[in-house]
Design a protein around this motif. Structure first.
Motif, PDB file in Angstrom:
ATOM      1  N   MET A   1       0.839  -1.165   0.000  1.00  0.00           N
ATOM      2  CA  MET A   1       0.000   0.000   0.000  1.00  0.00           C
ATOM      3  C   MET A   1       0.893   1.240   0.000  1.00  0.00           C
ATOM      4  N   ILE A   2       1.183   1.742  -1.177  1.00  0.00           N
ATOM      5  CA  ILE A   2       1.991   2.946  -1.322  1.00  0.00           C
ATOM      6  C   ILE A   2       1.064   4.087  -1.701  1.00  0.00           C
ATOM      7  N   GLU A   3       1.155   5.169  -0.925  1.00  0.00           N
ATOM      8  CA  GLU A   3       0.311   6.342  -1.181  1.00  0.00           C
ATOM      9  C   GLU A   3       1.164   7.597  -1.178  1.00  0.00           C
ATOM     10  N   GLU A   4       0.721   8.588  -1.924  1.00  0.00           N
ATOM     11  CA  GLU A   4       1.385   9.884  -1.944  1.00  0.00           C
ATOM     12  C   GLU A   4       0.810  10.723  -0.800  1.00  0.00           C
ATOM     13  N   VAL A   5       1.685  11.275   0.033  1.00  0.00           N
ATOM     14  CA  VAL A   5       1.250  12.111   1.149  1.00  0.00           C
ATOM     15  C   VAL A   5       2.043  13.420   1.124  1.00  0.00           C
ATOM     16  N   GLU A  14       8.404  24.474   4.491  1.00  0.00           N
ATOM     17  CA  GLU A  14       7.795  24.167   3.198  1.00  0.00           C
ATOM     18  C   GLU A  14       7.142  22.787   3.226  1.00  0.00           C
ATOM     19  N   SER A  15       6.138  22.598   2.397  1.00  0.00           N
ATOM     20  CA  SER A  15       5.507  21.293   2.286  1.00  0.00           C
ATOM     21  C   SER A  15       5.840  20.704   0.924  1.00  0.00           C
ATOM     22  N   PHE A  16       5.902  19.373   0.874  1.00  0.00           N
ATOM     23  CA  PHE A  16       6.167  18.670  -0.374  1.00  0.00           C
ATOM     24  C   PHE A  16       5.552  17.284  -0.282  1.00  0.00           C
ATOM     25  N   THR A  17       5.364  16.653  -1.418  1.00  0.00           N
ATOM     26  CA  THR A  17       4.779  15.321  -1.441  1.00  0.00           C
ATOM     27  C   THR A  17       5.875  14.262  -1.474  1.00  0.00           C
ATOM     28  N   THR A  18       5.565  13.142  -0.864  1.00  0.00           N
ATOM     29  CA  THR A  18       6.472  12.003  -0.828  1.00  0.00           C
ATOM     30  C   THR A  18       5.632  10.733  -0.858  1.00  0.00           C
ATOM     31  N   LEU A  19       6.272   9.612  -1.065  1.00  0.00           N
ATOM     32  CA  LEU A  19       5.559   8.337  -1.084  1.00  0.00           C
ATOM     33  C   LEU A  19       5.677   7.675   0.278  1.00  0.00           C
ATOM     34  N   ALA A  20       4.568   7.147   0.765  1.00  0.00           N
ATOM     35  CA  ALA A  20       4.536   6.435   2.044  1.00  0.00           C
ATOM     36  C   ALA A  20       4.160   4.986   1.771  1.00  0.00           C
ATOM     37  N   ASP A  21       5.027   4.060   2.188  1.00  0.00           N
ATOM     38  CA  ASP A  21       4.790   2.632   1.995  1.00  0.00           C
ATOM     39  C   ASP A  21       4.380   2.026   3.326  1.00  0.00           C
ATOM     40  N   GLY A  22       3.088   1.791   3.504  1.00  0.00           N
ATOM     41  CA  GLY A  22       2.575   1.250   4.749  1.00  0.00           C
ATOM     42  C   GLY A  22       2.541  -0.265   4.794  1.00  0.00           C
ATOM     43  N   SER A  23       3.073  -0.934   3.761  1.00  0.00           N
ATOM     44  CA  SER A  23       2.997  -2.395   3.704  1.00  0.00           C
ATOM     45  C   SER A  23       3.822  -3.075   4.800  1.00  0.00           C
ATOM     46  N   PRO A  48      -6.548   3.053   9.559  1.00  0.00           N
ATOM     47  CA  PRO A  48      -7.579   2.575   8.626  1.00  0.00           C
ATOM     48  C   PRO A  48      -7.837   3.542   7.464  1.00  0.00           C
ATOM     49  N   ASP A  49      -7.559   4.832   7.674  1.00  0.00           N
ATOM     50  CA  ASP A  49      -7.759   5.837   6.624  1.00  0.00           C
ATOM     51  C   ASP A  49      -6.551   5.999   5.721  1.00  0.00           C
ATOM     52  N   GLY A  50      -5.481   5.268   5.979  1.00  0.00           N
ATOM     53  CA  GLY A  50      -4.258   5.369   5.184  1.00  0.00           C
ATOM     54  C   GLY A  50      -3.079   5.751   6.055  1.00  0.00           C
ATOM     55  N   PRO A  51      -1.895   5.855   5.455  1.00  0.00           N
ATOM     56  CA  PRO A  51      -0.700   6.182   6.222  1.00  0.00           C
ATOM     57  C   PRO A  51      -0.688   7.654   6.668  1.00  0.00           C
ATOM     58  N   VAL A  52      -0.177   7.871   7.870  1.00  0.00           N
ATOM     59  CA  VAL A  52      -0.014   9.216   8.424  1.00  0.00           C
ATOM     60  C   VAL A  52       1.462   9.376   8.776  1.00  0.00           C
TER      61      VAL A  52
END
Length: 60
Positions: A1-5, A14-23, A48-52
């Motif tokens: 379960m890889i999601e962009e956060v 600053e904020s930026f997006t990265t990939l979070a691998d919750g597997s 349950p709502d995804g990676p934080v």
């Protein structure tokens, strides 16, 4: 379960997006800021709502 956060750098703000691998479950790792290149301590928690991801300075 890889999601962009979106994460926020605790150094430059600053904020930026990265990939979070919750597997692999909850984990902690270091990722460099894409803006100021300083090391950010990231703590990934799988919910349950995804990676934080909580971030903090590496020198705290």
């Amino acid at each position: 379960m890889i999601e962009e956060v979106t994460i926020h750098c605790p150094y430059c703000g600053e904020s930026f997006t990265t990939l979070a691998d919750g597997s692999a479950g909850d984990q902690a790792y270091i990722e460099d800021c894409q803006v100021c290149c300083r090391p950010i301590e990231c703590r990934l928690t799988v919910t349950p709502d995804g990676p934080v991801i909580d971030t903090r300075r590496d020198d705290e």
